[in-house]
Design a protein around this motif. Structure first.
Motif, PDB file in Angstrom:
ATOM      1  N   LEU A 138       1.755   7.387  -2.699  1.00  0.00           N
ATOM      2  CA  LEU A 138       1.821   5.969  -2.374  1.00  0.00           C
ATOM      3  C   LEU A 138       2.279   5.745  -0.934  1.00  0.00           C
ATOM      4  O   LEU A 138       1.759   4.865  -0.229  1.00  0.00           O
ATOM      5  CB  LEU A 138       2.755   5.245  -3.348  1.00  0.00           C
ATOM      6  CG  LEU A 138       2.293   5.215  -4.810  1.00  0.00           C
ATOM      7  CD1 LEU A 138       3.377   4.625  -5.703  1.00  0.00           C
ATOM      8  CD2 LEU A 138       0.996   4.438  -4.961  1.00  0.00           C
ATOM      9  N   GLU A 139       3.238   6.540  -0.489  1.00  0.00           N
ATOM     10  CA  GLU A 139       3.752   6.386   0.870  1.00  0.00           C
ATOM     11  C   GLU A 139       2.751   6.839   1.932  1.00  0.00           C
ATOM     12  O   GLU A 139       2.867   6.456   3.107  1.00  0.00           O
ATOM     13  CB  GLU A 139       5.061   7.157   1.013  1.00  0.00           C
ATOM     14  CG  GLU A 139       6.207   6.534   0.209  1.00  0.00           C
ATOM     15  CD  GLU A 139       7.399   7.463   0.040  1.00  0.00           C
ATOM     16  OE1 GLU A 139       7.295   8.631   0.493  1.00  0.00           O
ATOM     17  OE2 GLU A 139       8.410   7.032  -0.533  1.00  0.00           O
ATOM     18  N   SER A 140       1.756   7.634   1.515  1.00  0.00           N
ATOM     19  CA  SER A 140       0.750   8.109   2.466  1.00  0.00           C
ATOM     20  C   SER A 140      -0.352   7.093   2.726  1.00  0.00           C
ATOM     21  O   SER A 140      -1.154   7.252   3.660  1.00  0.00           O
ATOM     22  CB  SER A 140       0.119   9.406   1.954  1.00  0.00           C
ATOM     23  OG  SER A 140      -0.741   9.144   0.844  1.00  0.00           O
ATOM     24  N   LEU A 141      -0.412   6.028   1.916  1.00  0.00           N
ATOM     25  CA  LEU A 141      -1.482   5.036   2.045  1.00  0.00           C
ATOM     26  C   LEU A 141      -1.227   4.131   3.252  1.00  0.00           C
ATOM     27  O   LEU A 141      -0.070   3.858   3.603  1.00  0.00           O
ATOM     28  CB  LEU A 141      -1.578   4.213   0.770  1.00  0.00           C
ATOM     29  CG  LEU A 141      -1.949   5.012  -0.492  1.00  0.00           C
ATOM     30  CD1 LEU A 141      -1.838   4.132  -1.734  1.00  0.00           C
ATOM     31  CD2 LEU A 141      -3.354   5.611  -0.374  1.00  0.00           C
ATOM     32  N   PRO A 142      -2.287   3.659   3.897  1.00  0.00           N
ATOM     33  CA  PRO A 142      -2.134   2.829   5.093  1.00  0.00           C
ATOM     34  C   PRO A 142      -1.390   1.528   4.809  1.00  0.00           C
ATOM     35  O   PRO A 142      -1.442   0.985   3.700  1.00  0.00           O
ATOM     36  CB  PRO A 142      -3.588   2.546   5.514  1.00  0.00           C
ATOM     37  CG  PRO A 142      -4.397   3.622   4.880  1.00  0.00           C
ATOM     38  CD  PRO A 142      -3.706   3.947   3.589  1.00  0.00           C
ATOM     39  N   THR A 143      -0.722   1.029   5.824  1.00  0.00           N
ATOM     40  CA  THR A 143      -0.042  -0.258   5.725  1.00  0.00           C
ATOM     41  C   THR A 143      -1.029  -1.345   5.329  1.00  0.00           C
ATOM     42  O   THR A 143      -2.150  -1.399   5.839  1.00  0.00           O
ATOM     43  CB  THR A 143       0.603  -0.610   7.073  1.00  0.00           C
ATOM     44  OG1 THR A 143       1.593   0.367   7.381  1.00  0.00           O
ATOM     45  CG2 THR A 143       1.243  -1.992   7.031  1.00  0.00           C
ATOM     46  N   GLY A 144      -0.620  -2.195   4.402  1.00  0.00           N
ATOM     47  CA  GLY A 144      -1.467  -3.290   3.954  1.00  0.00           C
ATOM     48  C   GLY A 144      -2.391  -2.943   2.814  1.00  0.00           C
ATOM     49  O   GLY A 144      -3.159  -3.804   2.367  1.00  0.00           O
TER      50      GLY A 144
END
Length: 388
Positions: free
Chosen positions: A114-120
């Motif tokens: 989850l933390e690796s996903l792009p902002t937004g």
């Protein structure tokens, strides 16, 4: 009962089907959901949402112009088998507050994903439970769904955007999200067709290039001794419950089995100690069902590994009294009392996955590829990327 929230309005057009409403921006979550008959809901483009709910179980059919032949061919997959209603849906409804109190630790690899996903990024948690992953990354937007209305209420009370939905029939528009997760959900689906359909739904709702993370319990447990304590379903029992027709209650048998320790990650030491204590139970008292011989416990007569099990949940008496659902479950032989532990014991249905099984389920899909697969904490995990 429908609740409308104005908090995350700009995303509603991305995921709420083809419905067009007068408000410019809003977000909807629904709980609890109860239906008692066939309903047809007309939407603006002339399509309809149909649901046939024989036992208070929500089944939301996708909108759009779909031929009657396709609807008929998929009804067996979308129709919830009795074993899931009784040993998944009703169990989690009954244990929801207690289950939620033990579910707060995040799996590191799920958190890392989850933390690796792009902002937004807009992320769907399908089978979100008590919502412990919702909002994990403040820079992303989360929505969740679960088949259990009590668990969804817990999520909604925390301010999450959630609704009640079936994993094999997600009520979201195609290509709406950037990513989706399904953590410890697929193993509660009792047929290969339903498990495959749930995967297809997860891929459908993310856009091209979107990622889907799934985790399931593994046959290959790190603690091998657990397999000797799990309550297996015999071949005949599987045919009766998972095949067509209604399940049949069997008579008493002298064969006894130990209760199953809880193996999901659990931050409550007291609960872990409680679940690891072994207790021999007579199966007539526990479920009115039993294997017919010891050979059924680990390997079938065809040499196939045992993959269908019941896993218990010990609901303390004081929690059971609060929930109010346990007295009926005890009367209907869907739960049993354990006076030594002071708990009502519910059995949850699990299909534990063998190595390579998840990969085989997605091998025929033409719109997704496997980008990662791994074994973690007695779970098989897979990450897919949507290609079309």
């Amino acid at each position: 009962m429908v609740f409308i929230s104005l908090r995350a309005g700009r995303y509603i057009h991305r995921f709420w089907g083809k419905c067009t409403l007068s408000l410019d921006s809003f977000c909807v979550f629904v709980y609890p959901v109860t239906f008692s008959s066939m309903m047809e809901i007309k939407v603006k483009d002339g399509s309809s949402l149909c649901t046939l709910v024989p036992d208070g179980e929500p089944h939301i059919m996708q909108s759009g112009s779909v031929s009657e032949d396709l609807r008929c061919s998929s009804i067996s997959v979308k129709s919830t088998p009795e074993i899931e209603k009784k040993y998944v849906h009703r169990v989690y409804d009954a244990i929801a507050p207690h289950f939620s109190s033990t579910r707060f630790a995040k799996w590191p690899k799920v958190a890392a994903f989850l933390e690796s996903l792009p902002t937004g990024s807009l992320i769907l948690d399908a089978g979100c439970g008590n919502g412990k992953y919702l909002g994990l990354t403040p820079s992303c937007y989360f929505i969740g769904c679960d088949i259990s209305a009590p668990l969804i209420k817990i999520c909604a009370d925390k301010g999450h955007e959630v609704l009640v939905a079936d994993a094999v029939n997600l009520p979201y528009r195609t290509n709406f999200g950037d990513a989706a997760i399904s953590i410890a959900v697929l193993h509660h689906l009792s047929t290969e067709g339903r498990r495959k359909k749930a995967i297809e739904e997860l891929v459908r709702v993310v856009k091209k290039g979107g990622l889907v993370l799934m985790t399931v319990w593994a046959v290959e447990q790190e603690d091998k001794s657990l397999l000797t304590k799990w309550t297996p379903l015999t071949e005949k029992y599987v045919e009766e419950w998972i095949g067509p027709g209604s399940p049949r209650v069997r008579g008493p048998s002298p064969f006894t089995l130990e209760s199953i320790p809880e193996t999901e990650e659990n931050g409550s030491q007291a609960h872990a100690k409680d679940s690891n204590d072994s207790l021999t139970e007579n199966m007539q008292q526990s479920m009115c069902l039993t294997p017919q011989n010891a050979d059924d416990v680990f390997v079938s007569k065809h040499g196939m590994s045992q993959q269908e099990y019941f896993v218990p949940w010990h609901l303390p008496y004081h929690r059971a009294e609060v929930s109010g659902a346990s007295s009926g479950a005890l009367a209907n032989c869907l739960a049993r009392k354990d006076d030594k532990k002071g708990a009502v014991v519910y059995d949850r249905y699990y299909h534990v996955f063998g190595e390579g099984e998840l990969e085989r389920l997605v091998s025929g899909m033409d719109n997704a590829v496997i980008v990662d697969k791994f074994y973690d904490k007695s779970n098989w995990c897979i990450i897919l990327e949507k290609t079309l």
